[in-house]
Design a protein around this motif. Structure first.
Motif, PDB file in Angstrom:
ATOM      1  N   VAL A   3       0.823  -1.214   0.000  1.00 54.38           N
ATOM      2  CA  VAL A   3       0.000   0.000   0.000  1.00 54.38           C
ATOM      3  C   VAL A   3       0.856   1.263   0.000  1.00 54.38           C
ATOM      4  O   VAL A   3       0.344   2.361  -0.255  1.00 54.38           O
ATOM      5  N   THR A  61      -3.561  -6.216  -4.920  1.00 49.23           N
ATOM      6  CA  THR A  61      -4.453  -5.673  -3.889  1.00 49.23           C
ATOM      7  C   THR A  61      -4.766  -6.711  -2.813  1.00 49.23           C
ATOM      8  O   THR A  61      -5.664  -6.518  -2.008  1.00 49.23           O
ATOM      9  N   CYS A 116      -4.094  -6.206   1.083  1.00 51.07           N
ATOM     10  CA  CYS A 116      -2.660  -6.035   1.303  1.00 51.07           C
ATOM     11  C   CYS A 116      -2.343  -5.947   2.794  1.00 51.07           C
ATOM     12  O   CYS A 116      -3.076  -5.336   3.569  1.00 51.07           O
ATOM     13  N   ASP A 174       0.007  -4.721   5.837  1.00 55.27           N
ATOM     14  CA  ASP A 174       0.947  -3.669   6.224  1.00 55.27           C
ATOM     15  C   ASP A 174       1.159  -3.753   7.729  1.00 55.27           C
ATOM     16  O   ASP A 174       0.503  -3.063   8.511  1.00 55.27           O
TER      17      ASP A 174
END
Length: 226
Positions: free
Chosen positions: A77, A85, A189, A191
């Motif tokens: 991201v 994605t 995604c 993170d």
């Protein structure tokens, strides 16, 4: 954690995945020496933290608060170079361990019991500032929508999955009578640096005592290319 402990965990994880016929892509078999020879063609793995991951959440007690996992695929991201994605992980949780209570600010994910034993989840809604709410939670389990009391044990058997939305606190552990569980994750995604909100502040990667050579590099240990 000692490097010898991490090496043993990874070998055990490999054996259990082979037992369940869950086969890994080639880069997960690279030795540290082989990684030193890999160039920019493997930047996606380095930049998106794909690979082996063993965490004790900074608490120094992997046997009670720990998780072994592999990020198999992931977008980014924070870097428009990577267009995916979605992300996928496979995890191993042993009896006596807990994946501690947390939610994600943005990520939606499916957590799947891939086999080995039963799992128990506890879930709570979160307030906008990250506190626990005591109202019922709305859950989606393999396409079935239902409400469930917050904090109550929810059994997830092999083959079953839960869809976890942002702001849904969740902790999980192996059910009594099971020695381990193999757990899948399919998600938006991932993170880890910005999107995890643990109810009690925790660390991410362990401090490592190098008592023997690494068997596999962890996802934050790859040598950088020029």
């Amino acid at each position: 954690m000692k490097r010898s402990e991490i090496n043993a965990i990874i070998r055990d994880f490999e054996e259990k995945l082979e037992k369940h016929q869950f086969y890994l892509p080639p880069f997960l078999h690279f030795t540290p020496e082989e990684w030193r020879e890999k160039n920019h063609e493997y930047d996606e793995i380095r930049d998106n933290a794909l690979g082996w991951d063993v965490t004790d959440y900074g608490l120094g007690d992997f046997s009670t608060t720990g998780l072994a996992l592999i990020t198999l695929r992931n977008g980014n991201v924070n870097n428009p170079k990577y267009k995916k994605t979605y992300a996928e992980k496979i995890m191993m949780l042993k009896a006596g361990q807990v994946s501690p209570n947390h939610f994600h600010w943005l990520k939606m994910e499916d957590i799947i019991n891939r086999g080995g034993g039963d799992l128990i989840f506890r879930l709570w809604n979160a307030t906008k500032d990250g506190e626990l709410k005591d109202d019922d939670v709305v859950l989606y389990k393999d396409g079935r929508k239902f409400t469930y009391p917050s904090g109550k044990d929810l059994l997830l058997k092999p083959g079953e999955s839960l869809t976890l939305y942002p702001y849904l606190y969740h902790e999980f552990f192996v059910a009594p009578g099971s020695s381990y569980a193999i757990i899948g994750e399919v998600s938006m995604c991932n993170d880890d640096n910005n999107d995890n909100r643990f109810y009690k502040p925790l660390g991410r990667f362990p401090k490592i005592e190098e008592d023997e050579p690494a068997y596999r590099l962890l996802c934050n240990e790859y040598p950088q290319t020029d």
